[in-house]
Design a protein around this motif. Structure first.
Motif, mmCIF file in Angstrom:
data_model
loop_
_atom_site.group_PDB
_atom_site.id
_atom_site.type_symbol
_atom_site.label_atom_id
_atom_site.label_comp_id
_atom_site.label_asym_id
_atom_site.label_seq_id
_atom_site.Cartn_x
_atom_site.Cartn_y
_atom_site.Cartn_z
ATOM 1 N N ASN A 78 0.851 -1.184 0.000
ATOM 2 C CA ASN A 78 0.000 0.000 0.000
ATOM 3 C C ASN A 78 0.888 1.237 0.000
ATOM 4 O O ASN A 78 2.007 1.213 0.515
ATOM 5 N N LEU A 87 -2.320 9.534 -6.686
ATOM 6 C CA LEU A 87 -2.741 8.751 -5.517
ATOM 7 C C LEU A 87 -3.729 9.494 -4.627
ATOM 8 O O LEU A 87 -4.301 8.901 -3.706
ATOM 9 N N GLU A 145 -8.761 1.366 -4.622
ATOM 10 C CA GLU A 145 -7.697 0.898 -5.507
ATOM 11 C C GLU A 145 -6.589 0.277 -4.667
ATOM 12 O O GLU A 145 -6.058 0.908 -3.761
ATOM 13 N N LYS A 183 -1.591 0.570 -5.785
ATOM 14 C CA LYS A 183 -1.175 1.963 -5.626
ATOM 15 C C LYS A 183 0.117 2.278 -6.385
ATOM 16 O O LYS A 183 0.218 3.335 -7.022
#
Length: 212
Positions: free
Chosen positions: A29, A79, A100, A103
């Motif tokens: 992440n 992002l 999402e 990333k």
């Protein structure tokens, strides 16, 4: 003359940080944020409790603080309105957030492993700080938590070091990406439009680029 006002946003300007962490399934992440400050080998991160990164830091107890330069504004902006948490609060949905998990791919950045922690580093970021969580403190009435992390290893692009030193970053060569009131700045100049400012409906935001 000063005017007494009720400020809605207090983001006067801090460096942008891309926090690398591990999800519960082991996937990577990457979360952009700009509520961080450093003291000695410690850093305090302010994170919303609904974020996937906050859950990851509580569970894993580690992260990597990837510091982008101003040249990487587009990767950070990509992002801005993405979340790895599939449960998006309604107010976040209204701001334009969407789920999402990929990333690094979304930002066009390269994932590389940490050396002392499992959390991922972003290869393109000139500064990467591997950290372990030392403590957490709930912020009263804000649905946020302050995470104190300890830097256990620093990776710095060699060109940013003071010549002849392996311990100091050259402040002239280091041009961090700064966020002020949800807008991007670098080297004292406003950069590209911010999706975050658009989602949060910030007044005075940069206009979107004209269609070609």
């Amino acid at each position: 003359m000063h005017k007494v006002i009720d400020l809605k946003v207090l983001y006067f300007g801090t460096p942008v940080v891309l926090i690398g962490s591990r999800n519960e399934d082991g996937s990577s992440n990457l979360m952009p944020m700009s509520s961080a400050w450093w003291l000695n080998q410690s850093c305090v991160l302010g994170l919303g409790d609904s974020s996937q990164t906050a859950a990851n830091l509580r569970r894993e107890g580690e992260c990597v603080l990837n510091l982008p330069s101003s040249a990487q504004v587009d990767a950070v902006d990509a992002l801005a309105l993405l979340t790895a948490n599939p449960h998006i609060p309604e107010y976040r949905q209204r701001q334009g957030y969407r789920h999402e998990r990929r990333k690094f791919e979304a930002a066009g950045l390269t994932e590389v492993p940490g050396e002392l922690v499992r959390a991922p580093r972003a290869a393109e970021c000139p500064v990467q700080l591997e950290c372990r969580v030392a403590s957490t403190t709930a912020l009263t009435g804000n649905r946020c938590t302050a995470f104190e992390v300890t830097v256990v290893r620093a990776h710095v692009e060699e060109s940013l070091l003071v010549p002849g030193s392996d311990h100091y970053v050259d402040p002239v060569g280091w041009d961090p990406l700064i966020m002020k009131f949800c807008e991007f700045f670098g080297d004292g100049q406003r950069l590209s439009p911010s999706r975050l400012a658009e989602g949060w409906q910030m007044p005075g935001r940069l206009p979107a680029p004209a269609a070609v």
